[in-house]
Design a protein around this motif. Structure first.
Motif, PDB file in Angstrom:
ATOM      1  N   LEU A 331       0.847  -1.197   0.000  1.00 25.58           N
ATOM      2  CA  LEU A 331       0.000   0.000   0.000  1.00 25.58           C
ATOM      3  C   LEU A 331       0.879   1.243   0.000  1.00 25.58           C
ATOM      4  CD1 LEU A 331      -2.832   1.314   0.289  1.00 25.58           C
ATOM      5  CD2 LEU A 331      -2.527   1.156   2.761  1.00 25.58           C
ATOM      6  N   LEU A 357      -1.549  -1.200  -4.260  1.00 20.72           N
ATOM      7  CA  LEU A 357      -2.601  -0.190  -4.078  1.00 20.72           C
ATOM      8  C   LEU A 357      -1.976   1.141  -3.692  1.00 20.72           C
ATOM      9  CD1 LEU A 357      -4.952  -2.195  -1.666  1.00 20.72           C
ATOM     10  CD2 LEU A 357      -5.142  -2.115  -4.141  1.00 20.72           C
ATOM     11  N   LEU A 359      -3.413   4.903  -1.721  1.00 25.02           N
ATOM     12  CA  LEU A 359      -4.539   5.542  -1.027  1.00 25.02           C
ATOM     13  C   LEU A 359      -4.228   7.027  -0.870  1.00 25.02           C
ATOM     14  CD1 LEU A 359      -7.194   5.473   0.489  1.00 25.02           C
ATOM     15  CD2 LEU A 359      -5.995   4.606   2.491  1.00 25.02           C
ATOM     16  N   ILE A 366      -8.880   4.993  -3.434  1.00 22.85           N
ATOM     17  CA  ILE A 366      -7.971   3.855  -3.552  1.00 22.85           C
ATOM     18  C   ILE A 366      -7.796   3.512  -5.027  1.00 22.85           C
ATOM     19  CG2 ILE A 366      -7.605   1.431  -2.943  1.00 22.85           C
ATOM     20  CD1 ILE A 366      -9.441   1.948  -0.501  1.00 22.85           C
ATOM     21  N   HIS A 384     -11.971  -0.166   3.669  1.00 28.89           N
ATOM     22  CA  HIS A 384     -11.460   1.208   3.650  1.00 28.89           C
ATOM     23  C   HIS A 384     -10.899   1.586   5.019  1.00 28.89           C
ATOM     24  CE1 HIS A 384     -11.355   5.569   3.000  1.00 28.89           C
ATOM     25  NE2 HIS A 384     -11.400   5.295   1.704  1.00 28.89           N
ATOM     26  N   LEU A 387      -7.415  -0.173   5.392  1.00 29.58           N
ATOM     27  CA  LEU A 387      -6.366   0.423   4.558  1.00 29.58           C
ATOM     28  C   LEU A 387      -5.989   1.822   5.043  1.00 29.58           C
ATOM     29  CD1 LEU A 387      -7.551  -0.723   1.003  1.00 29.58           C
ATOM     30  CD2 LEU A 387      -5.747  -1.718   2.429  1.00 29.58           C
ATOM     31  N   ARG A 391      -2.287   3.062   6.103  1.00 27.15           N
ATOM     32  CA  ARG A 391      -1.725   4.269   5.490  1.00 27.15           C
ATOM     33  C   ARG A 391      -1.344   5.300   6.546  1.00 27.15           C
ATOM     34  NH1 ARG A 391      -4.748   8.299   2.993  1.00 27.15           N
ATOM     35  NH2 ARG A 391      -5.911   8.244   4.967  1.00 27.15           N
TER      36      ARG A 391
END
Length: 412
Positions: A331, A357, A359, A366, A384, A387, A391
């Motif tokens: 991420l 991914l 964010l 995303i 969500h 993640l 993040r």
């Protein structure tokens, strides 16, 4: 304390029952209006003597939950004290839970209860480092020939890797048997047994096994001496179990398996100065600090975020960190530009990540490399939430290192 109709008004505990009861009925007592009303209704007091304060705490909590006294305000919910739980599988897994959370209790061994949940979590990490038991949800069978890729916990020696047959069935069961003895309070016998096994391994020139017993003995002897908590894996609050979020993430990304290891990366700098990068690791939805890394950006003195990200990715997947298990999901903190910068670096290095991914902060969107528009995921969804948590943790870790370097420079 009961009223005239034998209804329970209040449940409490005390080391000195005489002093505790007297405090309610002394004329000089300055009670709140609520307690004053209760005292006026008391017609009878029943008591039960226990063998220890711990037993009294457990009984108090149980009675309050079952009887729901009118004047008790705490512990009236269904939450019980935590237990150290061992599953009854071929390769048992260990975790912390509460008795009422498991309907098939015959499938688990409950050790406890423990009054201090924080101390239990701290001790759990020490015992995990000592006995290297597994905590994952993999269905491991003795006769199965299926192997799994060991996760980061094996690399940092928090798990002996039974999923990848890095330990024999017999040795793993022996480690769990030693753990049981420790949890049952048979510490001295366990230490004597481990010392004998260490001597035998040393005499047979099996120094690797002897070193393993030595480290276990030292950890167990130090367990009661620790005055300050170690830097353990912290628990994070989720509105649902992290495993549900990971299962949902698998469905959204159409992954062939449920992801276990997610790494989040971010950079921080001030006009290109004190530029740093961060990497955080989550295993089964929980942050694993053993997998955290921080990098001082070296190759560039520029404000080019993309170039900094490329250096961060290159250093993560080369050098010493190259030996680490690849994440199931990577991420990136940023938007489409940051995502493509990371993707190009991975392609040049011929590194294949199952899911990549990014964010973005502004609209919390995303992105994945395969499409230009953001994924259609509600900001209120459990995926969500997970993640964003990863993040934000990568962002926090990068910022803390950046400010640390900045403060050092100011002092000079």
């Amino acid at each position: 304390m009961k009223d005239i109709e034998n209804h329970v008004l209040y449940i409490g505990k005390a080391k000195s029952l005489k002093n505790r009861v007297r405090s309610y009925f002394q004329p000089s007592s300055d009670h709140s209006p609520k307690i004053a009303r209760m005292v006026c209704q008391v017609e009878n007091i029943e008591f039960l003597e226990t063998r220890s304060e711990t037993e009294a705490l457990v009984l108090e909590a149980r009675f309050i939950r079952e009887l729901q006294p009118k004047y008790n305000t705490r512990q009236k919910d269904s939450k019980s004290y935590p237990y150290f739980i061992i599953s009854k599988e071929d390769y048992p897994r260990c975790f912390i839970g509460r008795e009422g959370e498991y309907t098939l209790q015959e499938d688990f061994e409950f050790h406890g209860p423990f009054i201090d949940a924080f101390s239990l979590k701290r001790s759990f990490k020490i015992l995990q480092k000592t006995f290297a038991f597994r905590t994952c949800h993999l269905n491991l069978k003795k006769e199965s020939k299926k192997k799994f890729r060991p996760c980061l916990l094996y690399s940092v020696k928090y798990c002996s890797g039974p999923c990848a047959e890095r330990i024999s069935y017999k040795d793993y069961r022996e480690d769990i048997a030693s753990l049981r003895k420790f949890l049952e309070g048979d510490t001295e016998k366990l230490l004597t047994k481990l010392e004998n096994e260490m001597q035998q391994a040393s005499q047979s020139l099996d120094f690797e096994k002897a070193a393993k017993w030595r480290d276990q003995i030292q950890s167990l002897r130090n367990l009661d001496k620790k005055s300050s908590p170690p830097e353990d894996i912290p628990d994070s609050f989720f509105p649902v179990p992290p495993q549900e979020s990971l299962q949902k993430l698998k469905e959204i990304l159409n992954m062939p398996y449920t992801p276990r290891i997610i790494e989040g990366i971010d950079i921080a700098h001030h006009a290109g100065k004190e530029a740093v990068g961060s990497l955080v690791t989550f295993i089964d939805g929980i942050p694993a600090k053993e997998g955290y890394r921080r990098y001082k950006i070296q190759s560039l003195q520029t404000t080019d975020d993309y170039a900094m990200l490329k250096e961060l990715v290159y250093r993560r997947f080369s050098g010493q960190d190259k030996k680490r298990t690849l994440p199931d999901v990577l991420l990136v903190d940023g938007g489409k530009g940051q995502l493509h910068a990371v993707q190009s670096t991975l392609e040049k290095m011929k590194i294949q990540i199952t899911a990549l991914l990014s964010l973005a902060k502004q609209k919390e969107e995303i992105y994945i490399p395969e499409q230009s528009s953001p994924l259609a995921i509600s900001e209120f969804s459990i995926v969500h939430h997970l993640l964003c948590h990863i993040r934000d943790e990568a962002h926090r870790f990068a910022q803390s290192y950046h400010h640390h370097l900045k403060s050092k420079k100011i002092k000079k």
